[in-house]
Each structure stands twice: as structure tokens, then as C-alpha cells.
Design a protein around this motif. Structure first.
Motif, PDB file in Angstrom:
ATOM      1  N   ALA A 103     -35.839 -18.709   2.326  1.00  0.00           N
ATOM      2  CA  ALA A 103     -34.882 -18.596   1.032  1.00  0.00           C
ATOM      3  C   ALA A 103     -34.684 -17.059   0.804  1.00  0.00           C
ATOM      4  CB  ALA A 103     -35.380 -19.154  -0.161  1.00  0.00           C
ATOM      5  N   ASP A 104     -33.114 -16.677   0.777  1.00  0.00           N
ATOM      6  CA  ASP A 104     -33.006 -15.301   0.384  1.00  0.00           C
ATOM      7  C   ASP A 104     -32.257 -15.305  -0.885  1.00  0.00           C
ATOM      8  OD1 ASP A 104     -32.026 -12.712   0.127  1.00  0.00           O
ATOM      9  OD2 ASP A 104     -30.457 -12.739   2.035  1.00  0.00           O
ATOM     10  N   LEU A 105     -32.784 -14.761  -1.979  1.00  0.00           N
ATOM     11  CA  LEU A 105     -32.243 -14.681  -3.056  1.00  0.00           C
ATOM     12  C   LEU A 105     -31.423 -13.421  -3.582  1.00  0.00           C
ATOM     13  CD1 LEU A 105     -35.580 -16.272  -4.894  1.00  0.00           C
ATOM     14  CD2 LEU A 105     -33.853 -17.350  -3.812  1.00  0.00           C
ATOM     15  N   GLY A 106     -30.222 -13.853  -4.112  1.00  0.00           N
ATOM     16  CA  GLY A 106     -29.257 -12.617  -4.593  1.00  0.00           C
ATOM     17  C   GLY A 106     -28.917 -11.913  -3.304  1.00  0.00           C
ATOM     18  N   ILE A 107     -28.134 -12.969  -2.546  1.00  0.00           N
ATOM     19  CA  ILE A 107     -27.754 -12.574  -1.167  1.00  0.00           C
ATOM     20  C   ILE A 107     -26.738 -11.397  -1.010  1.00  0.00           C
ATOM     21  CG2 ILE A 107     -28.475 -14.692  -0.162  1.00  0.00           C
ATOM     22  CD1 ILE A 107     -25.487 -15.606  -0.394  1.00  0.00           C
ATOM     23  N   GLY A 108     -25.589 -11.272  -1.814  1.00  0.00           N
ATOM     24  CA  GLY A 108     -24.724 -10.132  -1.493  1.00  0.00           C
ATOM     25  C   GLY A 108     -24.040 -10.655  -0.287  1.00  0.00           C
ATOM     26  N   LYS A 130     -19.115 -16.736  -0.758  1.00  0.00           N
ATOM     27  CA  LYS A 130     -17.964 -16.730   0.005  1.00  0.00           C
ATOM     28  C   LYS A 130     -18.221 -15.673   1.076  1.00  0.00           C
ATOM     29  CE  LYS A 130     -13.124 -16.924   0.219  1.00  0.00           C
ATOM     30  NZ  LYS A 130     -11.650 -17.041  -0.751  1.00  0.00           N
ATOM     31  N   THR A 131     -18.452 -14.306   0.580  1.00  0.00           N
ATOM     32  CA  THR A 131     -18.483 -13.377   1.602  1.00  0.00           C
ATOM     33  C   THR A 131     -19.660 -13.728   2.612  1.00  0.00           C
ATOM     34  OG1 THR A 131     -17.547 -12.046  -0.104  1.00  0.00           O
ATOM     35  CG2 THR A 131     -18.920 -10.760   1.814  1.00  0.00           C
ATOM     36  N   ALA A 132     -20.790 -14.185   2.163  1.00  0.00           N
ATOM     37  CA  ALA A 132     -21.920 -14.415   3.040  1.00  0.00           C
ATOM     38  C   ALA A 132     -21.730 -15.257   3.947  1.00  0.00           C
ATOM     39  CB  ALA A 132     -23.237 -14.690   1.988  1.00  0.00           C
ATOM     40  N   LEU A 133     -21.063 -16.471   3.632  1.00  0.00           N
ATOM     41  CA  LEU A 133     -20.620 -17.478   4.306  1.00  0.00           C
ATOM     42  C   LEU A 133     -19.970 -17.000   5.335  1.00  0.00           C
ATOM     43  CD1 LEU A 133     -20.502 -20.552   2.000  1.00  0.00           C
ATOM     44  CD2 LEU A 133     -22.249 -20.373   3.689  1.00  0.00           C
ATOM     45  N   GLU A 134     -18.778 -16.071   5.220  1.00  0.00           N
ATOM     46  CA  GLU A 134     -17.910 -15.718   5.854  1.00  0.00           C
ATOM     47  C   GLU A 134     -18.417 -14.903   7.049  1.00  0.00           C
ATOM     48  OE1 GLU A 134     -14.500 -14.726   8.412  1.00  0.00           O
ATOM     49  OE2 GLU A 134     -15.017 -16.618   7.036  1.00  0.00           O
ATOM     50  N   ASN A 135     -19.237 -13.998   6.561  1.00  0.00           N
ATOM     51  CA  ASN A 135     -20.505 -13.062   7.521  1.00  0.00           C
ATOM     52  C   ASN A 135     -21.110 -14.125   8.534  1.00  0.00           C
ATOM     53  OD1 ASN A 135     -19.431 -10.474   6.657  1.00  0.00           O
ATOM     54  ND2 ASN A 135     -20.791 -10.562   5.226  1.00  0.00           N
TER      55      ASN A 135
END
Length: 303
Positions: free
Chosen positions: A130-135, A163-168
């Protein structure tokens, strides 16, 4: 010095030297590096080609990109905001207004926990993170890229950051093992994890106004502001994380300069035992690793 007019540049090398001269005149701390990186990336060449191939004609498309980059940089926009991406642990990660730029110091967290991720995956065939505060998703995605058996759930209060993290993740081919949701740390999450990681906001509110213009004007405040003493996020994570770790699991957090003892005390009050402290490349204490009290601890490794 007056702003140079890139219309006067006939070659890529001349444009590069114009940017470098303008940045030096503006007393930018990393003037030469900024000019080289912007010119090479926006022209689609390797940095060394600015020297070996600097006599290449400057096309109008590249000229326009460099002119805008020149204006943006002189107006205080960070280089990687101009480019729209930043490298982290060998990955190219897209940025957005809702995300911080992943910094090299945070790679210390990856170095600290990656051996544990690999050990867990080797022993059981998987490792849940689990990664919290992902940016941008930097931490979780870096761990997945290094361990094919790992999976990660990312959580961030910002829908735009999610949204940005999912696209990355999609761009890196990691979507099958990476999920990201909008949320407040671990609140409302019932799953348990082998590893919980976070680089939370840790700057005291009163210190925000003293940060550089590049930070205050371009980084999201909610990703920086750690409350009155900078420790609000650690209190929230410590209060929620104990029940979300499997037996023998680990939790690791990045923290600011001089905050290590306070962060350790916060987690100790919620049943965690310090299992390791890790220094960044500058020798600064940067990451703390915890287990639940009474559980085995790994050998401490300093970086």
C-alpha cells in the motif's frame, strides 16, 4: 541582459548557448544543466549531441518549444514542470498540477524496502504493497518495476493525482499490478498488506512561505503542508496502519530533516517498533522502517 530572441538562432547549438546565457544572466543556480536538459529533451536528442551535432539546423517546431521553455524557466517554472515528466528510479513519470516532482531523496525509501519486497515475493510468490499519498505513483511503481511478483494499491486524497498515477502505470505497462483510489490514508480500507509505504507531507505550515518560488508557485500545497509541526500525516498513518499490516509486515516512511525522533515516537505510541533508519546520499536521516512490536526485525542498513 535582454531576453535573447531565438529567431536569431540558426542551429540547435546556437539555441542551446542562448538559453544557457539567459539562465546564467538570471542567476539560476543550475543554469548550465537547465539549458542542456531543456534543449536536448525538447529537440529529441541526447545531451552530448548538442556538442557533436550542434550545427544541425533549428527547425521551427523546436524553435517554438525552446522559446516557450525559455520564457517559462525565466518566470520560475521548474525544468521538469516544463518538460512534463521526471525520472525516478529509472522510470519516466508524468507530472500534473496535483503532484509533486518525485525527488532523488525518495529513492532512499525504495532502496530501504526493496530487499524486503523481494524476500517476501521469493518466500510466498507475492508481496502486497500500500502506497499512501501517491502523487505520481513513484514509490509504488518503482517497487513494481523492480519486483514482478509485487502488487500495489495507491491512495491519494487528490482525484487528479490518482488519475496521474494510473496513467503513469499504464504508460509503464504496470496497470495489471497497480490500482489507485481516492482516499484519506487507510481510512475505509479493509485489506491487509505486507508493506505500507509513504512519503507524506511533512513541512510545518509556517515554513511553507519560506520555500523557493519554484516550490510555492508550482507544487500542490496539500502535498507539502504537514500541519503546525509537520507531523499530522504521521499521526494519521500510525493510528490506522497497525490493523492493515499482515503479521510480520513492515511500514516505511520518508521524513524531513530533524524529524526522525518525533516520527519514531509517534509510531511507537501506536505499537510499532523501529526496525531501521536509512540515510540519503547526502548522509541525512531520511527514512524509517517499522514492524509491529514483538515481531522480528531486519538488520539495519544505512545508505
Amino acid at each position: 541582459m535582454a531576453r535573447p530572441d531565438l529567431a536569431d538562432a540558426a542551429t540547435l547549438g546556437e539555441a542551446w548557448l542562448m538559453l544557457r546565457s539567459a539562465f546564467r544572466s538570471a542567476d539560476l543556480e543550475t543554469a548550465d544543466l537547465d539549458a542542456r536538459l531543456l534543449t536536448a529533451k525538447l529537440a529529441g536528442v541526447e545531451p552530448h549531441q548538442l556538442v557533436t551535432g550542434g550545427d544541425a539546423p533549428l527547425g521551427e517546431t523546436v524553435r517554438g518549444r525552446l522559446a516557450k521553455a525559455l520564457d517559462d524557466r525565466l518566470a520560475g517554472m521548474p525544468v521538469h514542470r516544463i518538460l512534463g515528466f521526471r525520472e525516478f528510479y529509472g522510470l519516466s513519470l508524468g507530472l500534473s498540477a496535483a503532484t509533486l516532482e518525485p525527488r532523488p531523496d525518495t529513492e532512499t525509501l525504495i532502496d530501504a524496502v526493496l530487499p524486503l519486497v523481494r524476500e517476501k515475493a521469493a518466500a510466498t510468490g507475492s508481496c502486497s504493497i500500500a502506497d499512501l499519498g501517491i502523487g505520481t505513483g513513484a514509490i509504488g511503481l518503482a517497487l513494481l518495476s523492480e519486483c514482478p511478483q509485487a502488487t500495489c494499491l495507491g491512495v491519494d486524497v487528490s482525484a487528479d493525482a490518482v488519475k496521474t498515477a494510473l496513467e503513469n502505470a499504464r504508460q509503464l505497462g504496470l496497470s495489471m499490478r497497480y490500482r489507485a483510489i481516492e482516499g484519506n490514508w487507510l481510512s475505509g480500507i479493509d485489506a491487509q498488506f505486507d508493506l505500507i509505504v509513504s512519503n507524506p507531507p511533512y513541512i510545518p505550515t509556517a515554513d511553507l512561505s519560506g520555500l523557493s518560488r519554484e516550490v510555492t508557485e508550482h507544487d500542490p500545497v496539500q502535498a507539502l503542508d504537514g500541519g503546525t509541526d509537520g507531523l499530522d500525516a504521521y499521526r494519521a498513518i500510525a493510528s490506522q496502519a497497525g490493523d492493515r499490516l499482515v503479521r510480520g509486515g513492515y511500514l516505511a516512511v520518508e521524513f524531513g530533516i530533524g524529524q526522525g525522533a518525533s516520527v519514531s515516537m509517534i509510531f511507537a505510541a501506536h505499537g510499532f517498533a523501529e526496525a531501521g533508519m536509512f540515510r540519503d546520499l547526502g548522509g541525512v536521516e531520511r527514512v524509517l522502517l517499522f514492524t509491529m512490536q514483538g515481531e522480528p526485525k531486519p538488520v539495519t542498513r544505512d545508505f
